[in-house]
Design an enzyme around this catalytic site. Structure first.
Site, PDB file in Angstrom:
ATOM      1  N   HIS A  80     -47.027 -41.132 -25.676  1.00 43.20           N
ATOM      2  CA  HIS A  80     -48.381 -40.494 -26.258  1.00 43.20           C
ATOM      3  C   HIS A  80     -48.001 -39.734 -27.395  1.00 43.20           C
ATOM      4  CE1 HIS A  80     -50.179 -41.727 -22.010  1.00 43.20           C
ATOM      5  NE2 HIS A  80     -50.611 -42.208 -23.066  1.00 43.20           N
TER       6      HIS A  80
ATOM      7  N   ARG B  60     -49.480 -48.437 -34.779  1.00 43.79           N
ATOM      8  CA  ARG B  60     -48.756 -47.805 -33.558  1.00 43.79           C
ATOM      9  C   ARG B  60     -47.675 -48.696 -33.032  1.00 43.79           C
ATOM     10  NH1 ARG B  60     -51.452 -46.710 -27.788  1.00 43.79           N
ATOM     11  NH2 ARG B  60     -49.850 -45.553 -26.780  1.00 43.79           N
TER      12      ARG B  60
ATOM     13  N   LYS C 164     -56.891 -52.413 -31.528  1.00 44.69           N
ATOM     14  CA  LYS C 164     -57.781 -51.159 -31.697  1.00 44.69           C
ATOM     15  C   LYS C 164     -57.372 -51.256 -33.155  1.00 44.69           C
ATOM     16  CE  LYS C 164     -57.779 -48.489 -27.537  1.00 44.69           C
ATOM     17  NZ  LYS C 164     -57.342 -47.154 -26.914  1.00 44.69           N
TER      18      LYS C 164
ATOM     19  N   ARG D 107     -50.607 -48.088 -13.269  1.00 43.38           N
ATOM     20  CA  ARG D 107     -49.266 -47.678 -13.240  1.00 43.38           C
ATOM     21  C   ARG D 107     -48.909 -46.512 -11.954  1.00 43.38           C
ATOM     22  NH1 ARG D 107     -48.514 -46.497 -19.431  1.00 43.38           N
ATOM     23  NH2 ARG D 107     -50.446 -47.583 -19.838  1.00 43.38           N
TER      24      ARG D 107
ATOM     25  N   ASN E 299     -53.751 -50.570 -33.730  1.00 45.21           N
ATOM     26  CA  ASN E 299     -52.853 -50.359 -32.443  1.00 45.21           C
ATOM     27  C   ASN E 299     -53.143 -51.587 -31.613  1.00 45.21           C
ATOM     28  OD1 ASN E 299     -52.171 -49.201 -30.082  1.00 45.21           O
ATOM     29  ND2 ASN E 299     -53.554 -47.803 -30.155  1.00 45.21           N
TER      30      ASN E 299
ATOM     31  N   GLY F  97     -59.660 -36.502 -19.448  1.00 48.17           N
ATOM     32  CA  GLY F  97     -59.520 -35.065 -19.654  1.00 48.17           C
ATOM     33  C   GLY F  97     -60.701 -34.680 -20.470  1.00 48.17           C
ATOM     34  N   GLU F  98     -61.147 -35.531 -21.495  1.00 43.95           N
ATOM     35  CA  GLU F  98     -62.246 -35.038 -22.388  1.00 43.95           C
ATOM     36  C   GLU F  98     -63.659 -35.342 -21.646  1.00 43.95           C
ATOM     37  OE1 GLU F  98     -62.228 -37.357 -25.991  1.00 43.95           O
ATOM     38  OE2 GLU F  98     -60.057 -37.244 -26.023  1.00 43.95           O
ATOM     39  N   ASN F  99     -63.842 -36.117 -20.662  1.00 44.62           N
ATOM     40  CA  ASN F  99     -65.034 -36.478 -20.200  1.00 44.62           C
ATOM     41  C   ASN F  99     -65.401 -35.890 -18.642  1.00 44.62           C
ATOM     42  OD1 ASN F  99     -66.159 -37.693 -22.639  1.00 44.62           O
ATOM     43  ND2 ASN F  99     -64.454 -39.182 -22.066  1.00 44.62           N
TER      44      ASN F  99
ATOM     45  N   SER G  64     -56.330 -44.030 -19.578  1.00 40.01           N
ATOM     46  CA  SER G  64     -55.712 -45.092 -18.440  1.00 40.01           C
ATOM     47  C   SER G  64     -54.421 -44.884 -18.286  1.00 40.01           C
ATOM     48  CB  SER G  64     -56.028 -46.393 -19.293  1.00 40.01           C
ATOM     49  OG  SER G  64     -57.268 -46.611 -19.534  1.00 40.01           O
TER      50      SER G  64
ATOM     51  N   HIS H  42     -52.878 -35.534 -21.402  1.00 41.51           N
ATOM     52  CA  HIS H  42     -53.512 -36.592 -21.886  1.00 41.51           C
ATOM     53  C   HIS H  42     -53.830 -37.654 -20.769  1.00 41.51           C
ATOM     54  CE1 HIS H  42     -53.931 -39.852 -24.996  1.00 41.51           C
ATOM     55  NE2 HIS H  42     -53.564 -40.520 -23.664  1.00 41.51           N
TER      56      HIS H  42
ATOM     57  N   ASP I  25     -60.435 -47.480 -12.558  1.00 39.93           N
ATOM     58  CA  ASP I  25     -61.432 -46.646 -13.673  1.00 39.93           C
ATOM     59  C   ASP I  25     -61.792 -45.283 -12.968  1.00 39.93           C
ATOM     60  OD1 ASP I  25     -63.724 -45.614 -14.860  1.00 39.93           O
ATOM     61  OD2 ASP I  25     -63.689 -47.753 -16.027  1.00 39.93           O
ATOM     62  N   MET I  26     -61.524 -44.130 -13.418  1.00 39.65           N
ATOM     63  CA  MET I  26     -61.712 -42.928 -12.679  1.00 39.65           C
ATOM     64  C   MET I  26     -63.089 -42.904 -12.572  1.00 39.65           C
ATOM     65  SD  MET I  26     -60.697 -40.372 -11.405  1.00 39.65           S
ATOM     66  CE  MET I  26     -59.018 -39.795 -11.659  1.00 39.65           C
TER      67      MET I  26
ATOM     68  N   GLU J 243     -55.781 -40.794 -31.872  1.00 38.42           N
ATOM     69  CA  GLU J 243     -54.290 -41.263 -32.444  1.00 38.42           C
ATOM     70  C   GLU J 243     -54.657 -41.928 -33.774  1.00 38.42           C
ATOM     71  OE1 GLU J 243     -54.358 -42.932 -28.549  1.00 38.42           O
ATOM     72  OE2 GLU J 243     -52.561 -42.333 -28.037  1.00 38.42           O
TER      73      GLU J 243
HETATM   74  P1  ADP Z   1     -57.326 -45.686 -22.806  1.00 32.18           P
HETATM   75  O1  ADP Z   1     -57.659 -45.187 -24.504  1.00 32.18           O
HETATM   76  O2  ADP Z   1     -55.748 -45.474 -22.534  1.00 32.18           O
HETATM   77  O3  ADP Z   1     -57.687 -47.003 -22.500  1.00 32.18           O
HETATM   78  P2  ADP Z   1     -59.200 -43.808 -22.312  1.00 32.18           P
HETATM   79  O4  ADP Z   1     -58.508 -42.500 -22.689  1.00 32.18           O
HETATM   80  O5  ADP Z   1     -60.281 -44.206 -22.927  1.00 32.18           O
HETATM   81  O6  ADP Z   1     -58.099 -44.774 -21.941  1.00 32.18           O
HETATM   82  O7  ADP Z   1     -59.494 -43.239 -20.781  1.00 32.18           O
HETATM   83  C1  ADP Z   1     -60.140 -44.163 -19.889  1.00 32.18           C
HETATM   84  C2  ADP Z   1     -60.422 -43.204 -18.697  1.00 32.18           C
HETATM   85  O8  ADP Z   1     -61.317 -42.394 -18.844  1.00 32.18           O
HETATM   86  C3  ADP Z   1     -60.990 -44.307 -17.508  1.00 32.18           C
HETATM   87  O9  ADP Z   1     -60.370 -44.177 -16.234  1.00 32.18           O
HETATM   88  C4  ADP Z   1     -62.375 -43.877 -17.481  1.00 32.18           C
HETATM   89  O10 ADP Z   1     -62.871 -43.953 -16.326  1.00 32.18           O
HETATM   90  C5  ADP Z   1     -62.131 -42.272 -17.569  1.00 32.18           C
HETATM   91  N1  ADP Z   1     -63.490 -41.811 -18.469  1.00 32.18           N
HETATM   92  C6  ADP Z   1     -64.382 -41.998 -19.413  1.00 32.18           C
HETATM   93  N2  ADP Z   1     -65.315 -41.453 -19.329  1.00 32.18           N
HETATM   94  C7  ADP Z   1     -65.329 -40.617 -17.992  1.00 32.18           C
HETATM   95  C8  ADP Z   1     -66.362 -39.689 -17.315  1.00 32.18           C
HETATM   96  N3  ADP Z   1     -67.362 -39.298 -17.802  1.00 32.18           N
HETATM   97  N4  ADP Z   1     -65.771 -39.313 -16.380  1.00 32.18           N
HETATM   98  C9  ADP Z   1     -64.676 -39.638 -15.610  1.00 32.18           C
HETATM   99  N5  ADP Z   1     -63.869 -40.301 -16.197  1.00 32.18           N
HETATM  100  C10 ADP Z   1     -64.197 -41.061 -17.431  1.00 32.18           C
END
Ligand code: ADP
Length: 403
Positions: free
Chosen positions: A179, A91, A16, A239, A9, A328-330, A209, A206, A281-282, A377
């Site tokens: 996506h 990809r 990746k 974005r 990817n 979404g997952e974390n 980033s 989804h 970064d969230m 993916e």
């Molecule tokens: P990509 O693969 O598009 O680079 P990811 O799916 O890995 O992105 O998502 C990255 C985002 O997930 C970042 O904004 C990061 O801060 C956020 N993130 C990862 N872990 C956590 C967490 N525990 N709490 C909040 N945000 C998280």
């Protein structure tokens, strides 16, 4: 010698990769994951095993794409020890209107995709570069391209069309959605986890980033928040998401910005980073005490809530909401803040289940089931490589139970 499938990817500053073992019965199992990233003048190569344990972290003093890729393929070759590469899957962000399924790479296909690059000039050239290099250096290994737009082929014309003069649509100016590999993976997971939900009306969020949402019915895409490019829809790391096109015209005129400057603004200086002035970064923003950070998160959540309303309306109701990707997952907090505003849909979050990261985070009484599903993916790409007829002559058997 056993078989393996490699997935690549390739983005603008990173590649990746994943290696999957391919059993004689067609079962795939993740074996290695890794990435090659540009950090300053050097490249950093990292590799993890199937359990996520680091097995390599190397700094490479190579410059230029060709040299990096050549080193990467040699490194992967060494890693494979005793495995034969049955195929490589890539990809590709944009397949245009004509490429709606994974395809085996041929010289003609590559030329066609090269032409399509003008629809996604920031992404497609990066995606295609390793394919060309591998086709040249290792022509015997079958390569497959998987398009991020393909999953949305089921969108109706009414959802695809922009309200521009008709001739623009004929030129490919329409909504495609992205996506797709992530959504396809989630749809397959849902089919296995809950056939009833899979058959129903589902919104998948989804949130990574890059962020988008997809409205699905029966596991197929009905609509999605991204459009002609991956710039549309939700607020993302850097974005902007949906923007009034009139604002662009105004800024370009007032500030005398050309197209390249505008592109940099919208793709790399906007979103969470632009609004907060702190980070894209969230996780960093959630930990920050700055008002600008919390205001950026407010907009991020608000736009998700607004789009859930729009997509639920398109679906005529909602049976399930699925969170996936990094945020979404974390992030229980983002999930909680989003779901807290969706009570009107009959959605009732189980706060404790959400905090401990359970698979189902809605209460049994909730009319909308809320799930968290980790996306993959790379696994989706590997499945596509395995399932293309090109491997029919190989020792892969017809569809097994896990397909
Ligand atoms: P990509 O693969 O598009 O680079 P990811 O799916 O890995 O992105 O998502 C990255 C985002 O997930 C970042 O904004 C990061 O801060 C956020 N993130 C990862 N872990 C956590 C967490 N525990 N709490 C909040 N945000 C998280």
């Amino acid at each position: 010698m056993s078989d393996a499938i490699l997935t690549l990817n390739a983005g603008s500053s990173s590649i990746k990769l994943a290696i999957f073992d391919l059993a004689p019965d067609g079962r795939l199992s993740s074996w290695r994951r890794g990435d090659l990233r540009e950090t300053g003048d050097v490249q950093r190569f990292r590799l993890r095993d199937a359990d996520g344990a680091g097995i390599a972290d190397e700094t490479w003093n190579v410059t230029g794409f060709e040299a990096s890729l050549s080193r990467l393929t040699t490194r992967i070759g060494n890693e494979l020890a005793g495995r034969r590469l049955a195929g490589i899957g890539h990809r590709v962000v944009h397949g245009g209107a004509g490429h709606r399924m994974p395809e085996r790479v041929t010289p003609d296909l590559l030329d066609m995709l090269e032409e399509l690059a003008e629809l996604a000039p920031l992404h497609v050239p990066h995606n295609l570069a390793p394919i060309r290099a591998i086709a040249r250096d290792q022509p015997d290994i079958p390569q497959v391209v998987c398009f991020d737009t393909a999953f949305h082929r089921t969108m109706m014309p009414v959802a695809r069309r922009f309200a521009l003069p008709r001739s623009y649509e004929a030129r490919g100016i329409r909504r495609y959605g992205f996506h797709g590999l992530s959504y396809e993976y989630i749809a397959r997971q849902l089919a296995a986890l809950s056939p009833r939900i899979h058959a129903g009306r589902v919104i998948v969020a989804h949130l990574g980033s890059g962020a988008s949402m997809c409205a699905m019915r029966g596991g197929t895409s009905v609509d999605t928040t991204m459009g002609f490019t991956a710039l549309d829809g939700l607020v993302m790391g850097t974005r902007c998401g949906t923007l009034d096109p009139g604002a662009l015209l105004h800024v370009m005129r007032q500030d005398g910005l050309d197209v390249d400057a505008m592109e940099r603004l919208l793709y790399t200086r906007s979103g969470l980073l632009g609004m907060s002035g702190i980070s894209n970064d969230m996780q960093v923003l959630l930990e920050s005490r700055e008002t600008a950070a919390s205001e950026a998160i407010d907009v991020f959540v608000y736009r998700i809530v607004r789009e859930v309303g729009a997509l639920a309306s398109v679906l005529g109701g909602l049976d399930a909401l699925v969170f996936t990707a990094g945020i979404g997952e974390n992030s229980p907090e983002i999930r909680e803040r989003t779901c807290g505003q969706l009570g009107w849909l009959g959605l009732d979050l189980d706060a404790a289940a959400n905090r401990r990261g359970a698979a189902v985070i809605s209460t049994p009484e909730s009319r909308v089931e809320v799930r968290v599903i980790a996306t993959d993916e790379e696994a989706m790409i590997a499945e596509h490589v395995r399932d293309l007829p090109m491997l029919a002559g190989d020792p892969v058997q017809p569809a097994g139970p896990n397909r």
